[in-house]
Design an enzyme around this catalytic site. Structure first.
Site, PDB file in Angstrom:
ATOM      1  N   LEU A 195       0.842  -1.193   0.000  1.00  0.00           N
ATOM      2  CA  LEU A 195       0.000   0.000   0.000  1.00  0.00           C
ATOM      3  C   LEU A 195       0.877   1.244   0.000  1.00  0.00           C
ATOM      4  O   LEU A 195       1.837   1.333   0.780  1.00  0.00           O
ATOM      5  CB  LEU A 195      -0.896   0.010   1.243  1.00  0.00           C
ATOM      6  CG  LEU A 195      -1.678   1.302   1.517  1.00  0.00           C
ATOM      7  CD1 LEU A 195      -2.740   1.537   0.443  1.00  0.00           C
ATOM      8  CD2 LEU A 195      -2.317   1.257   2.905  1.00  0.00           C
ATOM      9  N   SER A 196       0.565   2.207  -0.868  1.00  0.00           N
ATOM     10  CA  SER A 196       1.222   3.507  -0.884  1.00  0.00           C
ATOM     11  C   SER A 196       2.726   3.339  -1.098  1.00  0.00           C
ATOM     12  O   SER A 196       3.133   2.810  -2.131  1.00  0.00           O
ATOM     13  CB  SER A 196       0.888   4.256   0.412  1.00  0.00           C
ATOM     14  OG  SER A 196       1.268   5.604   0.330  1.00  0.00           O
ATOM     15  N   ALA A 197       3.564   3.757  -0.139  1.00  0.00           N
ATOM     16  CA  ALA A 197       5.006   3.551  -0.291  1.00  0.00           C
ATOM     17  C   ALA A 197       5.327   2.065  -0.405  1.00  0.00           C
ATOM     18  O   ALA A 197       6.253   1.675  -1.132  1.00  0.00           O
ATOM     19  CB  ALA A 197       5.755   4.153   0.897  1.00  0.00           C
ATOM     20  N   HIS A 219      -1.355  -1.211  -4.442  1.00  0.00           N
ATOM     21  CA  HIS A 219      -2.535  -0.451  -4.011  1.00  0.00           C
ATOM     22  C   HIS A 219      -2.106   0.978  -3.687  1.00  0.00           C
ATOM     23  O   HIS A 219      -1.281   1.209  -2.808  1.00  0.00           O
ATOM     24  CB  HIS A 219      -3.154  -1.092  -2.780  1.00  0.00           C
ATOM     25  CG  HIS A 219      -4.591  -0.718  -2.553  1.00  0.00           C
ATOM     26  ND1 HIS A 219      -5.042   0.588  -2.608  1.00  0.00           N
ATOM     27  CD2 HIS A 219      -5.693  -1.478  -2.275  1.00  0.00           C
ATOM     28  CE1 HIS A 219      -6.343   0.613  -2.358  1.00  0.00           C
ATOM     29  NE2 HIS A 219      -6.767  -0.623  -2.159  1.00  0.00           N
ATOM     30  N   HIS A 322      -7.162   7.700  -0.143  1.00  0.00           N
ATOM     31  CA  HIS A 322      -5.895   6.982  -0.056  1.00  0.00           C
ATOM     32  C   HIS A 322      -6.015   5.940   1.050  1.00  0.00           C
ATOM     33  O   HIS A 322      -5.672   6.182   2.207  1.00  0.00           O
ATOM     34  CB  HIS A 322      -4.767   7.975   0.255  1.00  0.00           C
ATOM     35  CG  HIS A 322      -3.389   7.390   0.127  1.00  0.00           C
ATOM     36  ND1 HIS A 322      -2.843   7.033  -1.083  1.00  0.00           N
ATOM     37  CD2 HIS A 322      -2.438   7.120   1.060  1.00  0.00           C
ATOM     38  CE1 HIS A 322      -1.618   6.574  -0.901  1.00  0.00           C
ATOM     39  NE2 HIS A 322      -1.358   6.607   0.392  1.00  0.00           N
TER      40      HIS A 322
END
Length: 356
Positions: A195-197, A219, A322
């Site tokens: 997820l994200s980073a 994601h 987010h």
């Protein structure tokens, strides 16, 4: 929780400064956020959506009903903390072994948390351990400490952490290999998601270790090579790209499933398109539904294929922030009203074992 909420709020404030044509202030804001200094930004209420009651239609054997009173899955399997080290450094990780594991070769899923999260938080939010227990998978959660990044982000934007057998990719690949050596893992069914980073780092691993990971899930993340420092990372998160970026990124050599909310104000939805650059609509599969998931949020699924025949799925979650789609509010940065990303990822993974 102040760090968790404040970090993404700082990103939003930095974006606003860029829009006001003040890049110096924006760069200073992200520098202070990553160094742990206060940025005095009030957290928005939307970052932690309240859990909604959502009826989910089963698709195959991947149906999962989530309630806040579910017994912790860690009580059924074995969730332990371990450590791995190589020339690039040392990282702890949490390892989930399902209760039904008897030493037969099983799939392995590597889960990379987002900024300010940790393994327990990410496991609670994604509920991947629940699926692993139901379907006989081992799950490993590498942990990024504050010593490596003040906000516990994987350093996807640093050149030293973007290459094979260097930096953080080598540590995550090393953890993967260590679990494969200590448990009976099917080498053709090893997968990575984040997820994200963590999603950005999963994209890097998909590019740099195609012989190790059979498929990857990204994601709310960014494409490999999207940035080379903090200013370019901020620009990429806003949806921009530096000159020559399109020439740098080649289509993934392993199958991809990508989730992204089109209302994501932290990592722009355009980054999902960048991850899938070089893929086109798979006309042979476009008529087939991706799943029978029903959710409170509308979503669009596109099935794609690269010129080399690599398969991909692109899930756009309409109106989503987010956050991990369909996740549990027991974890941070989840959107319980969205379609079930964890179930969709596992279904996609198991349908795509490594071919060579």
């Amino acid at each position: 929780m102040k760090l968790n909420e404040g970090f993404l709020d700082s990103m939003k404030e930095a974006f606003a400064r860029f829009k006001e044509h003040d890049p110096a202030a924006a760069t200073d804001l992200i520098r202070r956020a990553l160094s742990g200094e206060s940025t005095h930004v009030e957290p928005p209420q939307a970052q932690r959506p309240e859990r909604a009651k959502v009826d989910t239609t089963p698709f195959g054997r991947f149906h999962k009903t989530r309630t806040e009173t579910d017994t912790a899955v860690e009580d059924r399997g074995h969730f332990s903390r371990k450590s791995y080290a190589n020339a690039a450094g040392q990282r702890d990780y949490k390892l989930y072994v399902p209760s039904g594991y008897r030493g037969e070769p099983v799939p392995l899923i590597v889960m990379l948390h987002g900024c300010t999260q940790d393994a327990d938080d990410f496991a609670a939010g994604t509920q991947m351990n629940t699926l692993a227990d139901e379907h006989g998978c081992i799950v490993v959660y590498p942990i990024q400490p504050q010593g490596a990044n003040p906000s516990k982000c994987w350093n996807w934007f640093k050149p030293a952490d973007q290459a094979r057998e260097r930096g953080e990719p080598s540590l995550i690949a090393g953890i993967t290999r260590e679990v494969m050596a200590s448990h009976s893992v099917d080498p053709k069914r090893v997968y990575v998601a984040g997820l994200s980073a963590g999603g950005a780092m999963a994209a890097i691993l998909a590019q740099t270790y195609p012989e190790l990971y059979a498929a990857a899930g990204v994601h709310s993340g960014l494409a490999a090579g999207s940035a080379h420092d903090l200013p370019s990372a901020l620009a990429a998160m806003r949806g921009g790209q530096r000159p020559g970026h399109a020439k740098m990124t080649q289509p993934s050599r392993c199958p991809l499933i990508v989730f992204h909310g089109d209302a994501d104000s932290t990592v722009h939805h355009a980054n999902a398109d960048a991850i899938l650059r070089g893929f086109s609509v798979d006309t042979a599969a476009s008529a087939a539904p991706a799943s029978d998931i029903v959710s409170a949020r509308k979503y669009t699924v596109r099935k794609l294929v690269s010129p080399e025949g690599t398969r991909a799925e692109f899930w756009t979650i309409h109106g989503a922030p987010h956050a991990w789609s369909g996740g549990s509010s027991r974890g941070s940065y989840t959107d319980p009203t969205g379609p079930d990303a964890s179930a969709a990822m596992l279904r996609f993974f198991l349908a795509h074992p490594r071919q060579h």
